[in-house]
Structures are given as structure tokens and as C-alpha cells.
Scaffold this motif. Structure first.
Motif, short mmCIF file in Angstrom:
data_model
loop_
_atom_site.label_atom_id
_atom_site.label_comp_id
_atom_site.label_asym_id
_atom_site.label_seq_id
_atom_site.Cartn_x
_atom_site.Cartn_y
_atom_site.Cartn_z
N LYS A 190 97.05 -18.54 2.14
CA LYS A 190 96.73 -17.49 3.08
C LYS A 190 95.80 -16.61 2.79
CE LYS A 190 101.15 -17.36 5.62
NZ LYS A 190 100.74 -18.39 6.72
N GLU A 191 95.10 -16.62 1.43
CA GLU A 191 93.83 -16.00 1.28
C GLU A 191 92.74 -16.27 2.30
OE1 GLU A 191 90.33 -15.84 -2.16
OE2 GLU A 191 92.26 -16.79 -2.64
N PRO A 192 92.09 -15.10 2.85
CA PRO A 192 91.02 -15.18 3.71
C PRO A 192 89.90 -15.76 3.30
CG PRO A 192 91.98 -12.91 3.52
CD PRO A 192 92.36 -13.67 2.56
N ARG B 22 92.03 -18.56 7.19
CA ARG B 22 92.70 -18.78 6.06
C ARG B 22 92.35 -19.68 5.21
NH1 ARG B 22 95.00 -13.63 5.52
NH2 ARG B 22 95.68 -12.71 7.40
N CYS B 23 92.45 -19.92 3.84
CA CYS B 23 92.13 -21.02 3.06
C CYS B 23 92.94 -22.10 3.34
CB CYS B 23 92.41 -20.59 1.54
SG CYS B 23 91.05 -19.56 0.82
N GLU B 24 94.31 -22.09 3.87
CA GLU B 24 95.14 -23.16 4.17
C GLU B 24 94.42 -23.80 5.38
OE1 GLU B 24 99.03 -21.63 4.17
OE2 GLU B 24 98.77 -20.32 6.16
#
Length: 511
Positions: free
Chosen positions: A315-317, A289-291
Motif C-alpha cells: 500500500k505504499e503510495p 498505491r503500489c499494489e
């Protein structure tokens, strides 16, 4: 876009964005002036400061290389690999222009030979007379231009240019070039020309117009269809090449890059994000996830802007994709590209992300859609660079110093005498020459062998060099041999000029 910014061009063979060494103006360490008397003391600096690559890196890929390539006279290139691939498929072009400010001389013959070699090896050849530039930048009157233009074309034909298989034109007569220059002028501004060429409030508008006309010349071979094009030049002309590459990119409808998330980044952060993706992807089977990537960047790197973008994406992959950025697309063209992309894709306001498309296929698709909808689809022009010839009196060869150069129109006996009077790299006495050897690397006469007189005979060029540096060859005998060869060359060339003169009337070029 100001003259201090640089719109990177895309190497479409490997998908790597290349910035060509900074702004088109380059740095101050090595000054390159297209209208001045530039010299380059250390050609290696050009690799470092302007992004020119060594020609040795591609020499093994060249089929039947010209002797100028084999002997290192052609020393550098920009993306020449693409041109070699194009020539193999009979889909490449070569172009160079000549400003008719004086007689054609042996320095110009380098470029004549490069055009002709590419033509004989499968490239469509274009050669032009830069009469608008000669009139605006050098102040020549049209009668002078007429005389010199005729002489340049005759020498080009005499050396082997095939006018039926190639194209000769004058800037002032080519309306397509002038129309393209107008369009390119929309993408060029005054501050940029000031940064690149040092133009100021005293520079006349015609001189500025001549620059965009040169840009149109460089891109002209791609007007009918996009194709790899090489421009053979001396390094002093590199500012023109870099500006043309920038303008080719600005005229494109889409820009293709790689990306890893929905947000866009600058080039340096894109490279860093790619490295982060490579490190995190595959550590376990969980989706990255981006985070989580933001935490990794915070721990491992100092990149606050990238970290902030990743946190905002939440949470974008993090996933690799090819990105099509909208540069100049209208709604119809943008929609056509969306429809043409197979597989998974995401559409945003200013770009499209494709997840099942490779970089090379993405470039081909973007160009195909662009051309179908009236765009140019330009490839960034490639270039090859040859060394300057040293003048016969030392220093730079100059048309304004008759003793420094040999005109292709010189009486053969005059050419003989100029060589006999030339400066050499020899020692003060014959005894010292035999003891220490000559300095062939700093000898204008040896250059005559390497650049011209040895022609395709590498053994002769090598023998002259080795006999010189070992002290076996003395300057008097060496100059005599060179002077005789020069007389023979001029006699032969001028006979061939007379033979091809009837062709002038059949050419579609006003003289």
C-alpha cells in the motif's frame, strides 16, 4: 563491474540517464581502434551504434561557429550543449593530446584549430604531449619523442594557442595526472580493457597503464573544480571518451536518479514505472498505491520483475521523487547530504529520496556536498567528432605514407608538388568532366579546400564545390589553385613557427 557492463552517466541538464550506446567497446559492425587505422565509411552508423549525436542539432546554438562546424567537418558530439552553456559562463574547458610519433600534419591541424577556437571563445584550454603512450604503445625511444614533441608544440603555438591563458604539459612530467591515473586504475579492471581494446595475455602492463593515464588526462581539467569539458577527437578515439565518461561516473560520491517508490529498479523498469505513474496519477483524487500499479502493469505490460517489486511494496503510495544513491560516500558525507536536503525526504540504508527537489538542483547539491568533502564531482566529459581527412593518394591519411599527407614541416614547394600529384574525384576525360561534373564528395583535393585552404571563406569552398559538380571546373586548374594555396599556407605557417620559437624556453614543459 566487467567490461561487458556499462555504468550509465547522467545528463544533468535534463536528468535523463544516457548509456552512450552500450559498452565502451561498442559493436562489431563499425570497428573503432584508437591505435589502428580506423576508417568510417558511413558516419551515420556512429549515431546509431555508439550514441553519437549529430552536430547539426546544436549548430544553431554555437556563437560564431568555426568553419569546420559550418561545413560539417565536425559532424557529431556528446553532450556539447553543456559545454556551450559553460563557455557562456566562462566555466568550461577543452583538452586534446598529441602522440608524438611523427611530424605534425594537416590532419592534426584540425584538432589544433578546435582547441584554439574554444580557447578564444571562453574555455580554458589544455594540450598535452602523450609521451608515455608513445613510448609504451608505439615503442618510440625518448630521443624521437623529444624531437616530435617540440614540433607539435611549435605548430600549436604558431596557429594561435595562447600558452599564458592555457596549459601545455607532458604526461611524464605531470604528477597530478599520474596520481589521478592511479586512482582511476582502482576503478578499472583487466576484463574491461580486454573488452574495449582487445588486450590479451601478450599486452604489456605499460600499455594498459597508458590507457588509465589518458583517462586522467581527459579528467585533468576538472581537478581544481568540476566543469564541463570537451574533448575534440576523430571517431576512432571514441572508445577512450566512453571509458572516461564511465570512470567519471564511478568516481562520483552520489548518483542522482528519479524514482517513484522506495525500492530501486534498473533503468528500463524505472522508465516503465515513470510511464505507469504518468498514466495512473491524476485519474482521480485517490492516492495511487503500489499494489494497484502492480495490477495495472500485469494487465498492460510484460514486466514480471517490476510487477513483483510493486506487489511487495503493497500500500505504499506511488510518488515521484529524486533519489540520491550512495556510490562512494563515507558516513560524514552521507549525513551532510541528508542535512542539506530541504523539504520532505526519506532516508534509507543506501539512498535518500527527496520529494521537493528538482533534478537540476539535486545534481548541483550532490556535487556541492561531494566537493566539500574531498570528492571530485566530475562532469562526464563531452566530445566533438571530426571526419577523417582522405589521404592525397586515396584511402586514409597516414603519417607512415609520406605521399598521403602534407606535413606542417614540409618544404612549401614539396607541399605544392604533393597537391599537384594528388588523386582527384574527376572523370576520365575533360569532356566527361564537363558533361557529368566531378565527384567533389570523393575528392581529396576538394577536402583540402573545405578542411584547410578556404580557411574562413565559405564562399570559396562553395564555389569550388559547385563548379566541380557542374563540370565548370577541371581538375588540372583546381589542383593548381589548391597547390598554390598550400604553398602559401606552409610558407606562412613555418614563418610563424620561427616567430614563436623563443616562447619554448618560457614554457613550463621540458623539451
Amino acid at each position: 563491474m566487467t567490461g561487458h557492463e556499462h555504468d550509465a552517466s547522467m545528463d544533468e541538464s535534463d536528468g535523463v540517464e544516457r548509456t552512450d550506446g552500450g559498452t565502451a567497446g561498442g559493436t562489431d559492425d563499425v570497428a573503432l581502434d584508437p591505435w589502428g587505422s580506423s576508417t568510417v565509411e558511413d558516419y551515420r552508423k556512429l549515431f546509431e551504434e555508439f550514441g553519437i549525436e549529430s552536430f547539426d542539432d546544436v549548430l544553431d546554438s554555437v556563437s560564431q561557429p568555426h568553419y569546420l562546424m559550418r561545413r560539417g567537418v565536425i559532424f557529431g558530439h556528446r553532450e556539447y550543449e553543456r559545454v556551450l552553456e559553460g563557455m557562456a559562463d566562462h566555466n568550461a574547458a577543452v583538452l586534446s593530446g598529441f602522440m608524438p610519433t611523427g611530424d605534425p600534419h594537416i590532419g592534426h591541424k584540425l584538432v589544433f584549430d578546435e582547441i584554439i577556437w574554444h580557447q578564444r571563445h571562453g574555455a580554458d584550454a589544455f594540450s598535452l604531449i602523450a609521451d608515455l603512450e608513445a613510448h609504451s604503445a608505439r615503442g618510440l625511444d625518448w630521443d624521437e619523442i623529444e624531437t616530435h614533441a617540440r614540433d607539435y608544440i611549435l605548430s600549436l603555438l604558431a596557429l594561435g594557442f595562447d600558452p599564458e591563458a592555457g596549459e601545455l604539459y607532458r604526461q611524464s612530467e605531470n604528477r597530478e595526472v599520474q596520481d589521478l591515473a592511479f586512482e582511476l586504475g582502482i576503478e578499472t579492471n583487466l576484463s574491461e580493457l580486454q573488452a574495449i581494446y582487445g588486450f590479451d595475455g601478450e599486452t604489456d602492463v605499460s600499455h594498459m597503464q597508458s590507457v588509465v593515464t589518458q583517462m586522467a588526462d581527459i579528467l585533468y581539467p576538472q581537478l581544481e573544480e568540476p566543469r564541463p569539458t570537451v574533448i575534440p577527437v576523430g571517431p576512432d578515439q571514441d572508445p577512450h571518451v566512453r571509458l572516461a565518461r564511465d570512470l567519471a561516473a564511478r568516481m562520483r560520491t552520489f548518483k542522482v536518479t528519479e524514482a517513484y517508490a522506495s525500492f530501486e529498479t534498473d533503468e528500463s523498469n524505472r522508465e516503465l514505472l515513470g510511464a505507469v505513474y504518468e498514466q495512473l496519477d491524476g485519474e482521480d483524487e485517490a492516492v495511487v498505491r503500489c499494489e494497484a500499479a502492480a495490477e495495472f502493469v500485469a494487465e498492460q505490460y510484460s514486466a514480471p520483475e517490476l510487477e513483483s517489486s510493486l506487489r511487495a511494496a503493497g500500500k505504499e503510495p506511488l510518488r515521484h521523487r529524486v533519489r540520491f544513491l550512495d556510490r562512494n560516500a563515507d558516513e560524514e558525507t552521507f549525513t551532510a547530504l541528508i542535512d542539506a536536503i530541504d523539504g520532505e525526504k526519506r532516508v534509507y540504508e543506501g539512498h535518500i529520496d527527496a520529494f521537493d527537489l528538482g533534478r537540476t538542483d539535486a545534481h548541483e547539491l550532490a556535487r556541492e556536498i561531494e566537493v566539500e568533502h574531498g570528492g571530485y564531482g566530475f562532469y562526464p566529459p563531452s566530445s566533438i567528432y571530426h571526419r577523417f581527412m582522405t589521404g592525397l593518394t586515396g584511402g586514409k591519411m597516414s603519417s607512415s605514407i609520406p605521399a598521403s599527407h602534407i606535413s606542417l614541416l614540409d618544404d612549401p614547394q614539396t607541399g605544392y608538388e604533393k597537391v599537384k600529384s594528388a588523386t582527384t574525384g574527376g572523370r576520365d576525360t575533360a569532356e566527361k568532366q564537363r558533361e557529368l561534373g566531378g565527384e567533389a564528395d570523393d575528392c581529396p583535393v576538394y577536402e583540402l579546400y573545405a578542411y584547410l585552404l578556404a580557411d574562413d571563406d565559405d564562399d570559396l569552398a562553395t564555389t569550388v564545390y559547385e563548379e566541380c559538380v557542374t563540370g565548370e571546373r577541371l581538375c588540372g586548374d583546381c589542383k593548381e589553385q589548391a597547390a598554390v594555396l598550400m604553398r602559401e599556407f606552409l610558407n606562412d605557417h613555418q614563418e610563424k613557427r620561427e616567430e614563436v620559437e623563443p616562447l619554448l624556453d618560457s614554457l613550463d614543459i621540458g623539451l
